[in-house]
Design an enzyme around this catalytic site. Structure first.
Site, mmCIF file in Angstrom:
data_model
loop_
_atom_site.group_PDB
_atom_site.id
_atom_site.type_symbol
_atom_site.label_atom_id
_atom_site.label_comp_id
_atom_site.label_asym_id
_atom_site.label_seq_id
_atom_site.Cartn_x
_atom_site.Cartn_y
_atom_site.Cartn_z
ATOM 1 C CD GLU A 36 -3.051 -0.709 -0.039
ATOM 2 O OE1 GLU A 36 -3.076 0.403 -0.602
ATOM 3 O OE2 GLU A 36 -3.794 -1.638 -0.386
ATOM 4 C CG ASP A 49 -7.071 4.446 -4.625
ATOM 5 O OD1 ASP A 49 -6.664 4.261 -5.777
ATOM 6 O OD2 ASP A 49 -7.326 3.518 -3.830
ATOM 7 N NE ARG A 62 -17.332 8.852 6.857
ATOM 8 C CZ ARG A 62 -18.572 8.389 7.075
ATOM 9 N NH1 ARG A 62 -19.158 7.605 6.193
ATOM 10 N NH2 ARG A 62 -19.216 8.730 8.182
ATOM 11 C CG HIS A 119 -6.362 -4.352 2.422
ATOM 12 N ND1 HIS A 119 -6.784 -3.652 3.529
ATOM 13 C CD2 HIS A 119 -5.488 -3.548 1.765
ATOM 14 C CE1 HIS A 119 -6.181 -2.458 3.539
ATOM 15 N NE2 HIS A 119 -5.388 -2.384 2.480
#
Length: 164
Positions: A36, A49, A62, A119
């Site tokens: 990341e 992004d 969020r 993820h």
């Protein structure tokens, strides 16, 4: 009766290990972080992004944070505050995975591949072909031995499809 203190001590150690252990194995968590952000706290904390802000060392969105709270607790009660904290960011990743990377959804015990792809691609990322490139980067980190940070982050721009 003489073994009772030893048994109690062993049980206590097991409980403490369970409390301190994260759901995602440390090596997997580290490599997701490496892919990341190179596992650095970004400055600025957030960047745009795929149409929304991603923040912190795990580039958390969020909605990811909101989902993570359902298993991970209050997580500092603020998404960007949590993303700015290493501890809270890891707790958020663990909470998200405790919700989505589970036997009942996957059909098997979760692996680092499952954690990585979820993820990157959201709750169903584990079965999306779009997350295979991301998994390849995490896998490269995992097999990199002492040079874990040699993941080609330039490739990330081509393979980054984070939806969560």
């Amino acid at each position: 009766m003489t073994n009772a203190p030893i048994t109690l001590f062993a049980a206590l150690l097991g409980c403490l290990a369970a409390v301190n252990a994260g759901y995602v194995p440390d090596d997997c968590m580290h490599c997701i972080c490496v892919v990341e952000t190179g596992c650095h706290m970004p400055d600025p904390l957030c960047h745009m992004d795929v149409g929304s802000l991603s923040c912190g060392p795990f580039q958390m969105k969020r909605n990811y944070w909101l989902d993570a709270r359902l298993k991970g607790g209050p997580l500092m009660n603020d998404w960007q505050t949590c993303a700015a904290s290493w501890t809270c960011s890891e707790q958020a990743v663990n909470g998200y995975m405790e919700r989505y990377a589970v036997l009942s959804r996957l059909g098997h015990s979760p692996t680092c591949e499952d954690f990585s792809r979820i993820h990157n691609g959201g709750p169903n990322g584990f079965k999306s072909p779009a997350t295979l490139g991301y998994w390849a980067l995490v896998k490269k980190c995992l097999t990199g031995g002492p040079e874990l940070n040699k993941v080609d982050l330039g490739q990330l721009a081509k393979n980054h499809t984070k939806l969560g």
